[in-house]
Every structure is written in C-alpha cells, then in structure tokens.
Write an enzyme that holds these catalytic residues in place. Structure first.
Site, mmCIF file in Angstrom:
data_model
loop_
_atom_site.group_PDB
_atom_site.id
_atom_site.type_symbol
_atom_site.label_atom_id
_atom_site.label_comp_id
_atom_site.label_asym_id
_atom_site.label_seq_id
_atom_site.Cartn_x
_atom_site.Cartn_y
_atom_site.Cartn_z
ATOM 1 C CB ILE A 137 -0.957 -0.021 1.211
ATOM 2 C CG1 ILE A 137 -2.043 -1.088 0.973
ATOM 3 C CG2 ILE A 137 -1.592 1.330 1.471
ATOM 4 C CD1 ILE A 137 -3.006 -1.260 2.118
ATOM 5 C CG ASP A 290 0.065 -6.004 9.020
ATOM 6 O OD1 ASP A 290 0.018 -7.236 8.848
ATOM 7 O OD2 ASP A 290 0.376 -5.204 8.124
#
Length: 510
Positions: A137, A290
């Site tokens: 991203i 994450d």
C-alpha cells in the site's frame, strides 16, 4: 462495482495461479487430495491464457500474488509467517511481500509529499532517500529534517492504490456472495461479513491520518511496557497520504542470524513478543493488527520496536473477558469450562451438547501440552478446529477475525526467534494476571459501580420512563402474562432507584 463483471477477475485469479506455476506449489504445500488437485486445475487450465505473467524472476507464488494486486499481497504476508502451514521454502519466498516489493520512483513520492504538505520537499527535508522499504500500500523513505537535522521516516501511499484495492475487494465480494448462495454449510462462516470486516480494516490503511492517530494512542497505552518501543509521529508533517515518524535503527525481525550475532537472547525475544501482544489485546483492548516480521525491528538495546500502524485491533471489555477465559481454560486444561464459555457467549448454538463440545475441545488441546512448538502441526490443528466448528454450528465472529489472524502471525514471529517456544507456557502469566484483575471479585464490584453510575446519569429520566411504561401497560387490553423472566415493574423501578442511591454514595466516598 460489485457486479457479475467481477467473474472475469476471479477467473483471472485462478488463471494467474496456474500460468505462474503457483497453483501446483500451493496444492503441494497444503497437501491437497488428488481429486481436489484435479478439479481445481481442471477448472482454470483452459483459461490460463487470461492469467497475468508477473515477474518471471520471482518464485511462482510471490510472482502470482504481486501480479494480482494489493489484497492478494496482504494474504501472502500472513502466510509468510506460517512455515508450519505452507512449508519453510514457501514461507521464505513470501517474506519478500512484506517490505521488498517493487517501489515507485522517488520523484513521484516527492510530488505526493509536496501535494499533501503544501510546500516544496527541499524546504522541509535536507535529504530525501530512495525508498528503503516498499509494501503493498505504501513505501518508506529516510529523510533528514532541515529544521533540526534529525532523521525521520516518511511514509507515502502508492499513487492510485485506492482504486486498485477496490477492484480486489469487489471481486472478493462476488466470490463471498456465490459461496453464500451455493454452499449452505458455509453460511455459518458469514463470508460476506468477513469481507466487509477485511475491507474496513484495510481501507483504514488508506488514510494515513488515521494511522497517525493509531500510533499516538498505541504509544500512550504502551509507554510503560519494558522492552517495547514505538517511533513518535511528527503531526506537522503528516496528512492523508503522507506520514512522518522518528527514524528507528534496528535489525529486521526476520534476520535471525543478525539478531544472534548482535548477542540478543532469542528465547527471551520469542516469549516477549507473544506476551506483549496478549497484554495489548487483553489489558488495553487495543493491539497492533499486522505484527509480521517486516513491521518489527530489534533495537541495539534489545527493545522490540513496532511500526506501521495501519491495521489496529480493538476489543471491548466483554469480548476480552470471554477470550481470556477461553485461553485460561485451555491453559488449565479445563475443557468443560472452555465449552461453557462458548455457550455463555453465544458462540455455539444453545441446542448443542456442551459435554460433547468439551470432548471435541479436549481432542484439540491435549496434543499441545507437553510438546514444544516444532512438533505441533498448526496446519493439522487448524484443519481439525474447522471440523469442530462446522460440526457444532459455530458462526464466524467478525469482531474476533483480526485477533485470531494476528495471534497466528505473532506466534509465527515468535517461532522464528525460537522454534521450541510453547505458546501456552508463554501465555499463562499474562492471562492469569488479566483473570485476577478483570474477572475476580474486585472486578465484579467495579462493574456494579460502573453500572450504578450509568443509572445515576439517567436518574432524572427514570420517573418519566416508569410512568410511560405503566401507561402502556394499562392500555394493553390483554391480561398481563405471568412473570417468568423478570421481576414486576415496581421492583424494577425500586431497583433502579436503589442503584442511583448507591451511585451517589459511591461518588461521595470517592
């Protein structure tokens, strides 16, 4: 748009896996039966010409996931921490997806920074490096501030990432809808809800202002955690598509040889990373969602440094207590209590047999105890757990998806540090402390005080509410039913009044 045109996207996914050779690798890694291999490859083989070629210099699975887009890359990142599920070779290949993806040009990044911050890069940064890490991203640059000469990390979103990610999500929605329609047995997994949850989590990564806020809150919660630290956000140089933090030096958590050479205690690191995660989830109800190797460094002083706060998990107090009781029951090998907690929380339909469910849980838990982690096949364990949940009609709990996924990831990181780590031994002190503080008698008193204070705030409205309820009761032509499930209204009003009085007394004493 979530329409039938996404069928092409799904066909291309299978075709890409076949064309790049990833389909065979995946089937071998999960030890799929011959019939499954034949059906899956038979379905996609005629369409492989539609598949994307990807980078031929990459291994098959990495090549396919990179070609397919950001959502697929996220999935690969998770698998890279599970060598016991996909095998050591494939896990090693997939680690490239964490922070070593092809970057976009530095000139494009500078243009994004100037557009977001509203001033030329040269006026802000004395130095601005080529990308030092590139993920699905965003990518990160090392820069030096003009103002004081300190080094910072500048995170910049990939141009057009929002549109690219939405394409993948739309295709996932179509796949989930088809599964929900044609496979009634899969409806308990609530596939559409799962995709909605996944979409919400990842879309939050596409606004770096939210990530900055997450980093700030996480830092406040963990400032007293020994052996753990976070980079601080520079709010004046952060926005929706750009985020600036302190630069942190350290060894990537995946570089075990460098960690060993630096003299760090890998066994202690293994235990600490798991205990930190459990503390954040249970104590704070706010955890890094994450925590793969690419988002962790080991500092020179031995601290575990976390960064990349785009995905953060939140658990309310009730869910934390349920989760802790389940873990504590497994640790104590009290499978009957674990089963009862599942029923009390509504995770298992009430018409199922609690004793039978307890026996099924025993079959899951007993093989774990007395064994070190390297002898436990997580793939077989997950497979059996899936059979158990299907048998007892458990539905997917969307609020626990991120917690469960992160637990798997963190265990994978811990096993990288020390493959002999026993998850239950490491978890026991953290869970016991939480149980003592949050589920014991003192916690019950605290709950009553909180409830009384809430009722006290609504005290002025209680007479009107009682009057309205009595009027409605008087207007009802049907005879009042027998009391079965609760006290008469008069006792309820009296109880509420007593609660208000208790709250006032508590406030006066405290």
């Amino acid at each position: 748009m979530r329409g039938p045109h996404n069928i092409i996207r799904l066909i291309r996914t299978g075709a890409t896996l076949e064309r790049t050779g990833a389909m065979k690798v995946i089937m071998d890694a999960v030890e799929a039966p011959a019939t499954v291999r034949m059906v899956m490859r038979g379905l996609v083989w005629p369409f492989q010409w539609l598949g994307l070629k990807g980078d031929p210099n990459q291994p098959p699975v990495t090549r396919a996931l990179q070609a397919l887009g950001p959502a697929y890359i996220k999935f690969g990142q998770i698998l890279s921490t599970r060598p016991d599920v996909v095998g050591n070779d494939l896990a090693l290949q997939l680690r490239v997806l964490q922070d070593k993806l092809p970057p976009f040009p530095v000139d494009v990044a500078k243009a994004e920074v100037e557009r977001e911050l509203g001033q030329p890069v040269d006026q802000i940064f004395a130095e601005f490096s080529e990308p030092v890490a590139a993920a699905s991203i965003a990518q990160v640059h090392k820069a030096r501030l003009v103002e004081d000469g300190s080094f910072v990390a500048v995170k910049v979103l990939r141009p057009g990432i929002e549109k690219a990610f939405q394409k993948d999500i739309d295709a996932f929605y179509l796949a989930a809808s088809v599964v929900d329609m044609v496979s009634p047995s899969s409806r308990r997994l609530r596939p559409v809800d799962v995709i909605e949850h996944f979409e919400g989590v990842v879309l939050s990564e596409l606004d770096l202002r939210l990530e900055s806020a997450s980093a700030s809150e996480f830092a406040d919660n963990t400032k007293d955690d020994a052996g753990f630290s976070l980079p601080m956000v520079n709010w004046s140089l952060s926005g929706r598509r750009v985020m600036t933090l302190d630069w942190v030096e350290g060894i990537n958590a995946a570089d075990v040889e460098a960690i060993e050479a630096a003299g760090h205690d890998r066994t202690e690191l293994s235990r600490r990373v798991l205990q930190l995660f459990l503390n954040h989830a249970l104590r704070d109800g706010y955890f890094h969602g994450d925590m793969h190797h690419g988002n962790l460094k080991i500092a020179a002083n031995g601290d575990i440094v976390a960064y990349d706060f785009g995905i953060m998990g939140h658990l309310d107090e009730y869910t934390r207590r349920v989760y802790a009781e389940i873990l504590f029951g497994f640790i104590r090998r009290d499978y009957k209590r674990v089963a009862e907690v599942h029923f009390e929380a509504g995770y298992v339909p009430a018409d199922r047999d609690v004793d039978e469910f307890a026996r099924a849980l025993r079959a899951v838990g007993e093989p774990i105890f007395g064994m070190n982690a390297e002898k436990i096949s997580m793939a077989r364990l997950l497979s059996y757990l899936f059979e158990v949940t299907e048998r007892f009609g458990m539905q997917t709990r969307t609020e626990l998806i991120l917690l469960q996924r992160t637990m798997v990831v963190v265990e994978g990181v811990a096993r990288t540090f020390d493959h002999r780590m026993n998850i239950w031994d490491a978890a026991k002190p953290v869970v016991e402390t939480y149980i003592k503080d949050s589920i014991g008698p003192r916690a019950a008193v605290d709950d009553l005080v909180k409830t009384a204070r809430v009722l006290a705030r609504f005290g002025p409205r209680l007479p009107a509410l009682a009057e309205t309820a009595l009027i409605r009761l008087g207007e009802d032509p049907a005879p009042p039913p027998r009391r079965k499930y609760g006290p008469p209204l008069g006792w309820m009003v009296l109880g509420a009044g007593l609660a208000v009085a208790i709250a006032v007394l508590v406030d006066a004493l405290t």
